[in-house]
Design an enzyme around this catalytic site. Structure first.
Site, PDB file in Angstrom:
ATOM      1  N   TYR A  22       2.922  -5.174  -3.785  1.00 45.91           N
ATOM      2  CA  TYR A  22       1.759  -5.969  -3.362  1.00 45.91           C
ATOM      3  C   TYR A  22       1.424  -5.850  -1.875  1.00 45.91           C
ATOM      4  O   TYR A  22       0.429  -6.418  -1.434  1.00 45.91           O
ATOM      5  CB  TYR A  22       1.987  -7.440  -3.751  1.00 45.91           C
ATOM      6  CG  TYR A  22       2.128  -7.627  -5.246  1.00 45.91           C
ATOM      7  CD1 TYR A  22       1.084  -7.288  -6.103  1.00 45.91           C
ATOM      8  CD2 TYR A  22       3.308  -8.115  -5.816  1.00 45.91           C
ATOM      9  CE1 TYR A  22       1.210  -7.422  -7.478  1.00 45.91           C
ATOM     10  CE2 TYR A  22       3.439  -8.265  -7.193  1.00 45.91           C
ATOM     11  CZ  TYR A  22       2.388  -7.916  -8.014  1.00 45.91           C
ATOM     12  OH  TYR A  22       2.506  -8.054  -9.380  1.00 45.91           O
ATOM     13  N   HIS A  98      -7.332  -7.008  -8.221  1.00 40.92           N
ATOM     14  CA  HIS A  98      -5.870  -6.898  -8.316  1.00 40.92           C
ATOM     15  C   HIS A  98      -5.391  -5.989  -7.197  1.00 40.92           C
ATOM     16  O   HIS A  98      -5.938  -4.889  -7.016  1.00 40.92           O
ATOM     17  CB  HIS A  98      -5.437  -6.322  -9.670  1.00 40.92           C
ATOM     18  CG  HIS A  98      -5.795  -7.216 -10.807  1.00 40.92           C
ATOM     19  ND1 HIS A  98      -5.073  -8.356 -11.098  1.00 40.92           N
ATOM     20  CD2 HIS A  98      -6.808  -7.174 -11.689  1.00 40.92           C
ATOM     21  CE1 HIS A  98      -5.639  -8.962 -12.133  1.00 40.92           C
ATOM     22  NE2 HIS A  98      -6.694  -8.271 -12.516  1.00 40.92           N
TER      23      HIS A  98
END
Ligand code: DQA
Length: 147
Positions: A22, A98
Site C-alpha cells: 500500500y 484502490h
C-alpha cells in the site's frame, strides 16, 4: 465544486500497514497532498475515514448531492451490498480507488460490489490514484457546466 474523499477500514493505518503493497505514505500525507491539489483546482474538499460500514454509508448519505465522491471502500468493496446501495441512491458520481492493483491479487479481491454503481475505477497507482480521481471529477464537472 465539492468533493468528498472517503476511506474505508484499515486505511487509517496506511504507512505502517503492509507498505510493500500500500506504500509508505500515511493517510494524513495523502490528505495533505490532495488538499493542495484541490486548492489549485478550486475544489472544496472534505475527508472522512471510517472502519465501520455504517459510518461509510452515513458519509455517503451526508454528501449524496455533492459533485463527486472519491471512495476507497477497502475490504468492504468485496462484501458490502449496503455500501453499493448507498452509492446507487446518491447523485454524486463516485470514483472507486484502490491503491493496489486488486486484479493482480487474490481472487476474492477481484470482485467489487461498488464497481457496478461507481462512475469508474482507478486501481493500482498508489496514492496517485486519488489525484487522478480528483482530476477526472474536475473535468466531468466542468464539462457538465457550460461557461
Ligand atoms: C484496497 C484493496 C482491498 O482489497 C483491501 O481490502 C484494502 C485496500 C486498496 O486500496 O488497494 O484494504 O482497497
Amino acid at each position: 465544486m465539492r468533493v468528498l474523499v472517503l476511506n474505508g477500514p484499515n486505511l487509517n493505518l496506511l504507512g505502517s500497514r503492509e507498505p510493500e503493497i500500500y506504500g509508505h505514505e500515511t493517510l494524513a500525507d495523502i490528505e495533505e497532498g490532495m488538499r493542495g491539489h484541490a486548492e489549485g483546482l478550486d475544489i472544496e474538499i472534505e475527508f472522512v475515514q471510517s472502519n465501520h460500514e455504517g459510518g461509510l454509508i452515513d458519509a455517503i448519505h451526508d454528501h449524496r448531492d455533492w459533485d463527486g465522491i472519491i471512495l476507497n471502500p477497502a475490504g468492504y468493496s468485496h462484501t458490502s451490498i449496503a455500501l453499493a446501495d448507498a452509492i446507487a441512491g446518491a447523485s454524486a458520481p463516485v470514483v472507486e480507488v484502490h491503491l493496489s492493483n486488486v486484479h493482480k491479487r487474490e481472487a476474492f479481491r477481484q470482485h467489487s460490489y461498488v464497481s457496478a454503481v461507481a462512475w469508474g475505477q482507478v486501481v493500482g497507482f498508489g496514492y496517485r490514484g486519488y489525484h487522478a480521481a480528483l482530476d477526472l471529477l474536475h473535468s466531468r464537472y466542468h464539462a457538465e457546466q457550460p461557461a
